[in-house]
Design an enzyme around this catalytic site. Structure first.
Site, PDB file in Angstrom:
ATOM      1  N   ASP A 438       0.877  -1.155   0.000  1.00  9.86           N
ATOM      2  CA  ASP A 438       0.000   0.000   0.000  1.00  9.86           C
ATOM      3  C   ASP A 438       0.921   1.213   0.000  1.00  9.86           C
ATOM      4  O   ASP A 438       2.091   1.097   0.358  1.00  9.86           O
ATOM      5  CB  ASP A 438      -0.866  -0.044   1.269  1.00  9.86           C
ATOM      6  N   ASP A 620      -1.552  -0.493   5.787  1.00 14.53           N
ATOM      7  CA  ASP A 620      -1.835   0.047   7.121  1.00 14.53           C
ATOM      8  C   ASP A 620      -3.267   0.525   7.321  1.00 14.53           C
ATOM      9  O   ASP A 620      -3.698   0.684   8.437  1.00 14.53           O
ATOM     10  CB  ASP A 620      -0.916   1.213   7.405  1.00 14.53           C
TER      11      ASP A 620
END
Lengths: 745, 52
Positions: A438, A620
C-alpha cells in the site's frame, strides 16, 4: 491549558484501602529514568508507592488518600518529558503471564526431580558394572520412584492436559505420544523396581519432561514479551477522547469508555477516536489512514467521519454512532470475514510432521510387540521392548524442532522491530514470492514530517521541536517529531492561528506563520505543491521547515533489497494516480494501481493466488484490512489502524521500511533451519528405532540419545539469530518504536 | 553403606530447599522486571538519604 483527564475508570481499589493505577510510559530510554521517575512520583502528595518496571516501561502507582488525583501524576510526567497513558492489562496478556508462572513452577519441579533422580541413577549405572548390592539398588530405585512419580504428575500436566483434549476431540497431536511415553516409562520402571530388576527409566521420563518444558517456556516467554510491547503500544496509541458533558464541560475519557450518542470534541491535530456524525463545526480532514487518499476532504455539519481520521483545521463536535452504518466499514467487515476463512486452513510444518509421526510411532510399537511374541519371546519381554520403542521415539527432538526455531527467529524478528501476531507467520513469510505494498502510511510515513530538518543545525531543530510540542497545530506536531524527546518550555504560550512563543535561553523564540515570526515568506523552488511551511525564529537564527508526507527514509533501499531477494514488487494504493505514480517512479516499481478500493485490492491478491503466487501484503489502512487478511501473509506498520493491525500476521515498528526485508530474510533462514531440524529428528529416529526394536536399548542409552538429540536440535535452532554485527544494526530500529507510536495521540 | 541412610536424605533435603527458594522468589515477583533489577543495583538512591 489542558483538560483534566478522568482516570477513575482505571483506578483499582484494593481491600487494604490502597488505590492503584498502572501507567504505560513512553520515553523511558535509560536506567537513570527509573530513579528520576520514582523520586518525582514519591514527592507527589499522597503517593505511597511508585515502581517502574524497566522491562516493559510500566509504572505502578499506589496511594491511599482519596483526594489524590492521578491526573497530577500524568501531568508531572508530561512536564518531565514522558508521556503516560492509563493502562489496563489485556485479558490475553494476564492469561499468558499466569500460564508462564505455571510453566516455570512445573519446570522447577521437573528440574529438581530430574537432578536428584539422575544422582541416584548414575550411582546405579556405576554400581551395575561394579559391586552394588541388589538391596541398595532397590532402595535407590524406590527413592527414585518416590520422587519421580509425584514430580511427573505435577510437572507433566501441560502435556497431559493438551493430549487429553486432543484425544477427546478424536485427534492426535505431538503431546499424545509424549504423554504416552512418560506414563509408560514410569509405569514400566515401577514394575521393574518391584521385580528387583537392573533397569529403571525414571530419569529418562523426568529429563524428557524437563527438556520439553524448557522449550515450551522459552516459546511462551517470547510471545509474552511481544504481547507486553504490543499492549503498551495500544495504550499509547489511542488513549483518550474529549467528551463534552451535559453541562458543557470537557472531560478526557478513555476511548474504550465512549458510548453511542456521546458528543466528543475533535480538535485540529487530533484523530477522531470513534466513528461519528459531525454535529457542529467545519474542517478539512485527512482520511489517509482510512482510504489511502492524501487529498484532504472538507467536512461540515451532517458529514460522517471514521475513527482514525485526522482533523486538520477547525474543531469538530462529533456524535458517536453505533456500528459503522457508513457502508464503508460494513463492507470492510464483510470482506474480512470471507478473507479470514480462506487462510485458517493453513497447516504448519510442525502439525504436518506430528500428523504423520504419531500414528507411525504407535503402529511401530504395536508391530514390535507382536513381532517379538511371534519370534517366541515372553509376553513380559515383548511388552518391555515395545515400551522401549515408545520411549525412545518419544518425539523430544521432533517436538522441539520447530518451536526452538520459532523462539530464536521471533527473538531475531523482535530485535528487527517486527512483532508477530500469528504462529505460522514465519513459515508463510518464508514462502512469499510477491510483495504488494500500500502507499500511504506504508511506503510513506503516515504523519507528515519536516522534510528539510536535516538542513539546519541539530540544536536549532531541537529547540524548534521542543517549542512545537506546546502546540496542537498539525504542522507543529509534525515538526515536534523531529526531536521526539525533551521537556516542554514552561512558559510557552500559543496564539491561535498564528504560532507559539516562549523565552528560551533569555531570548524569545517564536514558531508559526511567517508574519508571526517576522521573517520573509519566500519558498525555495523545489518545495513542491504538497508541502506546507512553518517558520521559526530564535534571536538571529531563523529556519523554515517544509512539512509534507515523505517516503520512509530507507524505502528505496528496502525495495531494492526485496527485488534482490527475488520478490516481485507491486503497489496497490487507494490514493489518486498522480501521487501513486510519483512514489512508484521514485522506488522504481513498474506495476502500480491507483484508486483501488478495498474490494479491488482483494481481487488483485486473488488474481495473484490464481497465478500460483504467494503474496506478502504490506498495508496500514482500514481499506487494507481485507487485503491483509486475504494475502498469503501480511505485515502492517505499527501506526496502522486497529483493524489493519488485527488482521496482519505481524506488525513492524519504527519509521523505517527495512524490517520488511529483514523479516523476509530471517523467516527464510528460519524455515531452512526448521527443515534441517526435522531431518535431524528423522535421522535420530532412523538410528534409535532399530536399536529399540532389536531390544538393545538400556536406560543409559535412552537418556543419552534423547537428551543428545534435543541438544543438537536446539543448538541448530540458535543459528536462526542474525550474527552480532547484523543484530547491532537492527537494534537501532527496534529502539524507535515507542516514539513513533505516540505520534497520532 | 549405612551412611547412605543419612546422606541421601540430606542430598534430597538440600535440593528441596533450593526448589522451595525458587518457588518463593517466583511468587515474590522477582522475575517480573529482569532488565530493571540489573540496573537498580547500581542506583545510589540510598546514599542521597544520608545527606543532611
Amino acid at each position: 491549558m489542558r483538560d483534566q483527564v478522568d482516570l477513575s475508570g482505571f483506578v483499582r481499589e484494593g481491600e487494604d484501602g490502597m488505590r492503584r493505577l498502572d501507567l504505560a510510559l513512553d520515553g523511558v530510554t535509560c536506567a537513570a529514568c527509573i530513579g528520576e521517575i520514582e523520586t518525582a512520583m514519591g514527592r507527589l502528595d499522597g503517593v505511597t508507592g511508585a515502581r517502574l518496571n524497566y522491562t516493559n516501561s510500566r509504572l505502578a502507582l499506589a496511594w491511599k488518600t482519596p483526594s489524590f488525583n492521578p491526573a497530577d501524576a500524568v501531568e508531572r510526567l508530561r512536564t518531565m518529558g514522558y508521556r503516560a497513558y492509563p493502562f489496563e492489562i489485556a485479558e490475553a496478556e494476564a492469561r499468558d503471564s499466569e500460564q508462564a508462572k505455571h510453566l516455570l513452577r512445573c519446570l522447577a519441579v521437573a528440574g529438581f526431580a530430574a537432578m536428584n533422580v539422575m544422582l541416584l541413577s548414575v550411582s546405579v549405572w556405576a554400581g551395575n558394572v561394579s559391586d552394588i548390592t541388589p538391596e541398595t539398588r532397590d532402595m535407590f530405585h524406590w527413592i527414585s520412584a518416590l520422587i519421580a512419580i509425584p514430580a511427573a504428575a505435577f510437572s507433566g500436566r501441560p502435556f497431559f492436559v493438551s493430549a487429553w483434549n486432543a484425544v477427546k476431540r478424536g485427534s492426535l497431536n505431538m503431546d499424545v505420544p509424549i504423554s504416552l511415553g512418560i506414563i509408560l516409562a514410569l509405569g514400566m520402571s515401577l514394575v521393574e523396581t518391584a521385580l528387583s530388576n537392573h533397569h529403571a527409566y525414571f530419569d529418562s521420563a523426568l529429563m524428557l519432561i524437563f527438556f520439553l518444558l524448557t522449550g515450551r517456556f522459552m516459546e511462551q516467554a517470547m510471545r509474552r514479551r511481544t504481547r507486553a510491547v504490543a499492549g503498551n503500544l495500544a495504550a499509547l496509541r489511542s488513549p483518550v477522547a474529549a467528551r463534552i458533558e451535559a453541562d458543557g464541560s470537557i472531560v478526557q475519557v478513555p476511548t474504550a469508555r465512549l458510548a453511542v450518542g456521546d458528543i466528543i470534541l475533535v480538535r485540529p491535530g487530533e484523530r477522531a477516536p470513534a466513528d461519528g456524525l459531525v454535529v457542529a463545526g467545519a474542517s478539512d480532514v485527512d482520511e489517509s489512514i482510512v482510504t489511502g487518499e492524501t487529498q484532504r476532504r472538507s467536512v461540515a455539519e451532517g458529514a460522517s467521519i471514521y475513527s482514525g481520521t485526522m482533523n486538520f483545521s477547525g474543531a469538530l463536535r462529533v456524535r458517536v454512532e453505533a456500528a459503522g452504518e457508513g457502508s464503508f466499514l460494513s463492507e470492510i467487515e464483510r470482506l474480512l470475514e470471507k478473507a479470514g476463512a480462506e487462510r485458517s486452513g493453513y497447516v504448519g510444518l510442525a502439525e504436518r510432521a506430528s500428523r504423520i509421526y504419531a500414528p507411525v510411532v504407535h503402529v511401530t510399537a504395536l508391530a514390535t510387540a507382536i513381532g517379538w511374541l511371534i519370534a517366541g519371546a515372553s509376553a513380559h519381554d515383548s511388552i518391555i521392548i515395545a515400551i522401549a520403542v515408545l520411549i525412545i521415539t518419544c518425539p523430544c527432538a521432533l517436538a522441539l524442532a520447530v518451536p526452538a526455531v520459532h523462539v530464536v527467529a521471533s527473538g531475531a524478528l523482535f530485535r528487527a522491530g517486527v512483532l508477530l501476531n500469528g504462529g505460522h507467520a514465519i513459515e508463510r513469510l518464508a514462502e512469499a514470492d510477491t510483495a504488494v505494498f500500500d502507499k500511504t502510511g506504508t511506503l510513506t510515513l503516515l504523519e507528515p514530517r519536516a522534510a528539510n530538518a536535516g538542513d539546519y543545525p541539530p540544536a536549532l531543530v531541537e529547540k524548534a521541536a521542543r517549542l512545537a510540542r506546546s502546540s496542537r497545530h498539525p504542522l507543529a506536531r509534525a515538526l515536534a517529531m523531529s526531536a521526539p524527546h525533551g521537556a516542554l518550555f514552561d512558559d510557552a504560550c500559543e496564539s491561535a492561528g498564528e504560532g507559539v512563543a516562549a523565552v528560551v535561553e533569555g531570548m524569545e523564540a517564536r514558531l508559526g506563520s511567517a508574519a508571526f515570526c517576522g521573517v520573509g515568506a519566500e519558498r525555495p523552488d523545489g518545495a513542491g505543491h504538497d508541502a506546507s511551511a512553518i517558520y521559526f525564529r530564535h534571536g538571529d537564527e531563523t529556519a523554515m521547515f517544509l512539512v509534507r508526507q515523505t517516503l520512509r527514509a530507507d524505502a528505496v533501499e528496502t525495495i531494492a533489497a526485496l527485488k534482490r531477494a527475488g520478490m516481485e514488487i507491486e503497489i496497490v494504493s487507494g490514493d489518486n494516480e498522480q501521487a501513486t505514480r510519483a512514489v512508484a517512479e521514485a522506488l522504481g516499481v513498474a506495476r502500480w494501481t491507483a484508486r483501488a478500493r478495498p474490494a479491488d485490492k482483494v481481487a488483485r491478491l486473488e488474481e495473484l493466488r490464481a497465478d500460483g503466487r504467494r503474496a506478502l501484503m504490506v498495508g496500514d489502512g482500514f481499506n487494507d484490512a481485507p487485503a491483509l487478511a486475504a494475502a498469503h501473509v501480511s505485515l502492517s506498520p505499527i501506526t496502522a489502524a486497529d483493524v489493519a493491525q488485527a488482521s496482519a500476521d505481524a506488525v513492524f515498528l519504527g519509521e523505517r521500511l527495512a524490517p520488511v526485508a529483514q523479516a523476509l530474510a530471517i523467516s527464510r533462514k528460519a524455515r531452512g533451519l526448521m527443515r534441517e531440524n526435522l531431518l535431524i529428528a528423522v535421522v535420530y529416529n532412523a538410528i534409535a528405532v532399530p536399536l529399540a526394536i532389536a531390544g538393545l536399548v538400556t536406560p543409559l542409552i535412552a537418556a543419552v540419545a534423547m537428551s543428545g538429540s534435543s541438544l543438537i536440535v536446539t543448538a541448530n535452532a540458535l543459528r536462526a539469530a542474525p550474527r552480532s554485527e547484523e543484530a547491532a544494526d537492527v537494534d537501532a530500529g527496534a529502539r524507535a518504536p515507542a516514539t513513533q507510536a505516540g505520534a497520532p495521540a | 553403606m549405612t551412611i547412605l541412610i543419612i546422606l541421601v536424605p540430606i542430598a534430597l533435603l538440600l535440593g528441596f530447599v533450593g526448589l522451595v527458594a525458587f518457588v518463593w522468589s517466583l511468587k515474590a515477583g522477582q522475575y517480573d522486571d529482569m532488565d530493571g533489577a540489573s540496573v537498580r543495583v547500581l542506583m545510589d538512591d540510598d546514599v542521597e538519604d544520608r545527606k543532611p
